[in-house]
Design an enzyme around this catalytic site. Structure first.
Site, PDB file in Angstrom:
ATOM      1  N   LYS A  94       0.848  -1.198   0.000  1.00 57.02           N
ATOM      2  CA  LYS A  94       0.000   0.000   0.000  1.00 57.02           C
ATOM      3  C   LYS A  94       0.884   1.248   0.000  1.00 57.02           C
ATOM      4  CE  LYS A  94      -0.453   0.229   5.026  1.00 57.02           C
ATOM      5  NZ  LYS A  94      -1.275   0.755   6.095  1.00 57.02           N
ATOM      6  N   TYR A 119      14.098  31.440   3.147  1.00 58.77           N
ATOM      7  CA  TYR A 119      12.936  32.191   3.627  1.00 58.77           C
ATOM      8  C   TYR A 119      13.098  32.526   5.112  1.00 58.77           C
ATOM      9  CZ  TYR A 119      10.101  31.060  -0.501  1.00 58.77           C
ATOM     10  OH  TYR A 119       9.595  30.950  -1.755  1.00 58.77           O
TER      11      TYR A 119
HETATM   12  C1  LIG Z   1      -3.848  -3.866   8.486  1.00 60.01           C
HETATM   13  C2  LIG Z   1      -2.374  -3.792   8.315  1.00 60.01           C
HETATM   14  N1  LIG Z   1      -1.668  -4.926   8.222  1.00 60.01           N
HETATM   15  C3  LIG Z   1      -0.320  -4.933   8.064  1.00 60.01           C
HETATM   16  C4  LIG Z   1       0.381  -3.751   8.005  1.00 60.01           C
HETATM   17  C5  LIG Z   1       1.875  -3.793   7.849  1.00 60.01           C
HETATM   18  O1  LIG Z   1       2.510  -3.296   9.011  1.00 60.01           O
HETATM   19  P1  LIG Z   1       4.095  -3.157   9.034  1.00 60.01           P
HETATM   20  O2  LIG Z   1       4.424  -2.132   8.025  1.00 60.01           O
HETATM   21  O3  LIG Z   1       4.390  -2.687  10.425  1.00 60.01           O
HETATM   22  O4  LIG Z   1       4.641  -4.494   8.698  1.00 60.01           O
HETATM   23  C6  LIG Z   1      -0.299  -2.535   8.108  1.00 60.01           C
HETATM   24  C7  LIG Z   1       0.436  -1.290   8.082  1.00 60.01           C
HETATM   25  O5  LIG Z   1       0.028  -0.243   8.460  1.00 60.01           O
HETATM   26  C8  LIG Z   1      -1.719  -2.557   8.271  1.00 60.01           C
HETATM   27  O6  LIG Z   1      -2.432  -1.427   8.363  1.00 60.01           O
END
Ligand SMILES: Cc1ncc(COP(=O)(O)O)c(C=O)c1O
Length: 394
Positions: free
Chosen positions: A41, A279
């Site tokens: 993601k 700035y």
């Molecule tokens: C539902 C969910 N699962 C897994 C993860 C992965 O977590 P990490 O990046 O700490 O491995 C996230 C990250 O925010 C998450 O929101």
């Protein structure tokens, strides 16, 4: 790589060998039958999903996880029809038909959403695969108690819905070395999962709860699948996770950072002693100084809070950021960096000579976490995959 780099004033390099190493480190650590979902993601935590997703699959990831419908649809185009994709975040009901068409597995935590998804699946003419999110103490997404039972009943009553998984997410596993709350969440999850499974036919459904920290520290959280994000990219979730790993004698578990962020100096100039820079005249030269202009600013993801705090690397030397970070550029003091010219490379994250600036170090300067530093690198900057060959012929 040359073609991609031509004309880019700032870019991100992705070390695919490091990515493969990290994935293998998890594979070796995974208990029993657990599958590995690579969390890609937020543009693969800023690393570039187009580069990371195929590489993660080639290195052995079983599934990919994204956060939204838009990410899911675009990932489907990248990886093709066969790869399982789970959407972890919220998808409004209006997006259900598109999600079902693209065979995205959705996370649901609302009985009415189950009905709406079933209706969309009927219209599209294919089953919708769902993951039920169980509330165990994070109080973000998820259902518990009667509401969870109601959701399970609705899923059981809709033949268009297939239970693909049950999940929860830990609230307090990275920020502490006391994992009692996480243990209680795991127990609550297992109880919730049993309740749902008692109502829904679910032979193939996967229990999954573990993020990176859980997957590293606690094999009992691996269950049927882990969801690994930050550590796939070679970053420890936190110092506390590293300390906890040491306490558990996991010295062999080693991660390699995947991302470097680089730029070319747009200009280098000499300013007299007493000259102001930036700035608000926020920095003043205490001596005649060589000032470099880096063509990256807060728009590109180099946070304004780094003003006057951060360093970059140039020719293996640390050069402090002086004055305020602007929207699209910032200035560095190169006086002690030797002979430097416009067009020379500076490293914002990564190595130069014997020096290295980590995403954690940048996060410390910015007063945030490295998750935010890497995921906010602007998606428009080119992501350059470094070759897998040992000589890394860039
Ligand atoms: C539902 C969910 N699962 C897994 C993860 C992965 O977590 P990490 O990046 O700490 O491995 C996230 C990250 O925010 C998450 O929101």
């Amino acid at each position: 790589m040359k073609a991609l780099l031509a004309g880019a004033s700032s870019w991100v390099e992705i070390d695919l060998q490091a990515l493969g190493h990290n994935l293998e480190a998890f594979r070796t650590r995974l208990a029993g039958r657990a599958r590995l979902a690579a969390v890609v993601k937020a543009n693969a935590y800023g690393h570039g999903v187009e580069v990371v997703a195929p590489a993660a699959l080639a290195a052995g990831a079983d599934l990919l996880a994204v956060v939204s419908l838009a990410e899911g649809l675009s990932l489907r185009r990248i990886v093709g029809p066969q790869v399982p994709i789970v959407v972890l975040g919220h998808v409004p009901a209006a997006g259900f038909p598109a999600a079902v068409e693209a065979d995205l597995e959705l996370t649901i935590y609302d009985p009415d959403a189950a009905d709406a998804l079933a209706a969309a699946a009927r219209r599209v003419g294919r089953a919708a695969r769902v993951h039920v999110k169980i509330e165990t103490g994070t109080h973000r997404q998820g259902l518990a108690g009667e509401a969870l039972i109601e959701l399970a009943r609705r899923i059981a009553g809709r033949e268009e819905l297939e239970l693909a998984g049950l999940s929860t997410h830990f609230a307090d596993i990275e920020d502490t070395t006391d994992h009692d709350f996480a243990r209680r969440q795991l127990e609550a999850f297992l109880a919730g999962s049993r309740e749902v499974r008692a109502l829904v036919e679910s032979a193939a459904a996967l229990d999954h709860v573990a993020c990176s920290a859980a997957a590293i520290l606690f094999p009992e959280t691996h269950l049927d699948m882990v969801r690994v994000g930050i550590s796939l990219y070679g970053l420890w979730p936190s110092r506390e996770t590293l300390v906890s790993a040491r306490e558990r004698h996991l010295e062999d578990f080693d991660l390699q950072p995947v991302l470097s962020w680089k730029a070319r100096l747009a200009q280098v100039k000499t300013v007299p002693r007493g000259a102001w820079v930036g700035y608000g005249r926020s920095w003043r030269a205490g001596r005649e100084s060589r000032i470099g202009v880096v063509p990256v600013g807060y728009y590109e993801g180099y946070d304004r809070s780094l003003s006057g705090r951060a360093h970059v690397l140039c020719h293996g030397c640390r050069a402090p950021v002086v004055g305020r970070v602007c929207m699209n550029m910032f200035m560095v003091d190169l006086t002690d960096a030797g002979s430097v010219q416009a067009g020379d490379e500076v490293v914002l994250i990564g190595a130069s000579g014997a020096e290295r600036i980590s995403a954690e170090e940048v996060a410390g300067w910015a007063g945030t976490i490295h998750y935010e530093i890497v995921s906010r690198i602007h998606p428009a900057l080119p992501r350059i995959p470094l070759a897998l060959s040992p000589d890394r012929s860039a």
